[in-house]
Design a protein around this motif. Structure first.
Motif, short mmCIF file in Angstrom:
data_model
loop_
_atom_site.label_atom_id
_atom_site.label_comp_id
_atom_site.label_asym_id
_atom_site.label_seq_id
_atom_site.Cartn_x
_atom_site.Cartn_y
_atom_site.Cartn_z
N THR A 75 28.95 50.14 -5.76
CA THR A 75 30.15 49.79 -4.80
C THR A 75 30.45 51.03 -3.94
OG1 THR A 75 30.65 47.73 -6.04
CG2 THR A 75 32.18 48.70 -4.36
N ASP A 178 20.18 49.20 0.94
CA ASP A 178 20.85 49.21 -0.51
C ASP A 178 19.87 48.61 -1.52
OD1 ASP A 178 22.46 48.33 -2.63
OD2 ASP A 178 23.37 46.63 -1.72
N HIS A 214 22.89 53.35 -13.28
CA HIS A 214 23.50 52.62 -14.53
C HIS A 214 23.03 51.03 -14.50
CE1 HIS A 214 27.41 51.37 -12.06
NE2 HIS A 214 26.38 50.74 -11.50
C1 LIG Z 1 22.11 45.30 -4.48
C2 LIG Z 1 23.56 45.52 -4.92
N1 LIG Z 1 24.36 46.50 -4.44
C3 LIG Z 1 25.33 46.85 -4.74
C4 LIG Z 1 25.85 46.52 -6.00
C5 LIG Z 1 27.21 47.02 -6.53
O1 LIG Z 1 27.06 47.87 -7.62
P1 LIG Z 1 28.11 48.12 -8.75
O2 LIG Z 1 28.46 46.81 -9.41
O3 LIG Z 1 27.57 49.33 -9.48
O4 LIG Z 1 29.38 48.51 -7.83
C6 LIG Z 1 24.91 45.80 -6.87
C7 LIG Z 1 25.45 45.31 -7.94
O5 LIG Z 1 24.75 44.61 -8.86
C8 LIG Z 1 23.75 45.07 -6.32
O6 LIG Z 1 22.69 44.47 -6.94
#
Ligand SMILES: Cc1ncc(COP(=O)(O)O)c(C=O)c1O
Length: 463
Positions: A75, A178, A214
């Motif tokens: 995020t 992403d 992670h």
């Molecule tokens: C494609 C994608 N973007 C962003 C995120 C957000 O990651 P986080 O939960 O580490 O903040 C995720 C989490 O699963 C994801 O799958």
């Protein structure tokens, strides 16, 4: 829920490799007192960050110009991509980010936090991939960033990055990929022979990529990398304040004081597992995903959504016959039945063309356990069929229909909880299907409001 052993198919990533977590935690413990706030005071953290960014850039088609920042998670990486894009176009008075409808909710959070308008573009209703023509058409003079996923969380499909990046570049707009969840596994899947569409810096027009360590790099939580094609693109999320009597605050990311723990743990895990190790982990994960996908397809009444490109699966219920158009069992009940059998599968609500479904994040630890999962899944579907549909009282549905998310009061929320048979203390029932069925009846905005109220119930001293 168990964090190891492959029984929890969301939230956690288990390599199944003995000693890896211990190694990460030992590095974490050594470095956690150090403070990433000042790289000159803690040059070991600086060195590790440059190493980790270089490793990510090397995996994702970076060039000698590629730079990046280590962040606290996916995020934060997505937030910073949006912030940097907004700051890079301060001439745009009402900035907007163009998102496929399947983009991670982190981008909506970024839009919310940074005053950027999220322009949501419908995806292909069958493949769930972003529609490049529609994305291109949505770009206008307000657009500061265009986003694609590699892959999307909900369906595990890679968007047509090449076409979208070309459209963005043609308009002089930045393009973020992403790859938070896929970035550390897709390159290895490709090396193993999978047909992974191009998605990294080798694609012209891609200006930033996020990849979470992670997730499929199997590092302890709290670490992601945001890469930029060149240093000028990164400047917008750097922050300085010298205008106060204390130290000059200089931040690369949202946090200021920053534990060295997650970074050091990631540095140690990346070096220890190494390229060969990640290839082996990807091989196991790929085999497990293929076996689960094939097995789910063999269970009468289940269907995998789209044509997943990576190691995520989403499956839904097939209509039992043309008469009803509905499956003859409730998917939320299947999730409960799996829980009763010791597995966590993640319910996903319907959204546009995506029906209610159950999500699986498959990891290397699932290798060898596929048959056990599939046997239990078949039994869970049988049990759900026998249990019959989950009835939501019509008066409750009517009550939901009458609620306005903008004016929802505490009393209305209490009434909803009572109607759903929930105690007012945030305690969850054994079986979630009735709650999920109720939530599914609410439009997304109302669901957000209701669940925020619920969150408030959870976070109270003594609850
Ligand atoms: C494609 C994608 N973007 C962003 C995120 C957000 O990651 P986080 O939960 O580490 O903040 C995720 C989490 O699963 C994801 O799958």
């Amino acid at each position: 829920m168990p964090t190891h052993g492959g029984r929890t198919l969301a939230y956690v990533y288990d390599s199944g490799r003995r000693g890896l977590d211990e190694l990460g935690m030992a590095a974490y413990a050594l470095a956690s007192p150090a403070n990433g706030l000042d790289p000159t005071a803690f040059p070991s953290l600086l060195r590790m960050e440059n190493d980790v960014v270089a490793a990510a850039a090397g995996l994702l088609g970076g060039t000698t110009a590629t730079v990046g920042s280590v962040t606290s998670g996916g995020t934060e990486s997505c937030l910073l991509a949006v912030l940097a894009a907004r700051e890079g176009r301060r001439d745009v008075a009402a900035p907007a980010v163009v998102l496929p409808a399947t983009a991670h909710a982190a981008f909506r959070k970024a839009a919310h936090l940074f005053g950027v308008r999220a322009v949501e573009v419908p995806v292909d209703p069958v493949t769930f991939r972003a529609d490049p023509a529609a994305m291109a058409a949505a770009i206008d003079e307000h657009t500061v960033l265009v986003v694609a996923s590699a892959p999307s969380y909900a369906h595990g499909v890679v968007d047509p990055v090449g076409e979208i990046a070309a459209a963005a570049a043609a308009r002089g707009v930045r393009m973020h990929v992403d790859a938070c969840i896929g970035g550390w596994v897709l390159p290895y899947l490709r090396r193993l022979g999978a047909a992974v569409p191009p998605f990294d810096f080798s694609v012209p027009g891609v200006t930033s990529i996020s990849v979470d360590l992670h997730k499929y790099a199997y590092c302890p939580k709290g670490v992601s990398v945001l890469l930029h094609a060149d240093p000028a693109l990164r400047g917008g999320h750097y922050f300085a304040s010298a205008d106060w009597p204390g130290y000059t605050m200089l931040n690369t990311t949202i946090q200021s004081t920053k534990s060295g723990g997650p970074l050091a743990a990631a540095w140690a895990v990346l070096r220890h597992v190494g390229d060969d190790g990640y290839l082996r982990l990807a091989r196991d994960t790929r085999a497990a995903t293929a076996a689960l996908r094939e097995g789910i397809g063999r269970i009468a009444g289940l269907r995998v959504l789209g044509d997943p490109d990576a190691t995520l699966l989403a499956f839904t219920g097939e209509p039992a016959g043309p008469a009803t158009g509905e499956p003859d069992f409730d998917l939320f009940t299947v999730a409960d039945e799996m829980r009763a059998r010791g597995w966590y599968v993640q319910p996903q609500f319907a959204h546009r063309s995506s029906p209610v479904n159950l999500h699986l994040t498959v990891t290397a630890a699932n290798r060898g356990g596929e048959d056990a999962f599939l046997t239990d899944l078949a039994a869970a579907v049988r049990a759900a069929r026998a249990a019959g549909p989950v009835a939501v009282a019509p008066e409750l549905v009517a009550a939901i229909g009458a609620l306005d998310p903008d004016t929802l009061t505490a009393e209305q929320f209490e009434g909803l909880l009572a109607g759903a048979g929930l105690a007012g203390d945030g305690a969850l029932p054994e079986r979630m299907a009735p709650v999920n069925a109720l939530l599914a009846a609410a439009p997304a905005r109302l669901r957000e409001r209701v669940l925020l109220e619920f969150l408030g119930l959870l976070y109270r001293p003594g609850s």
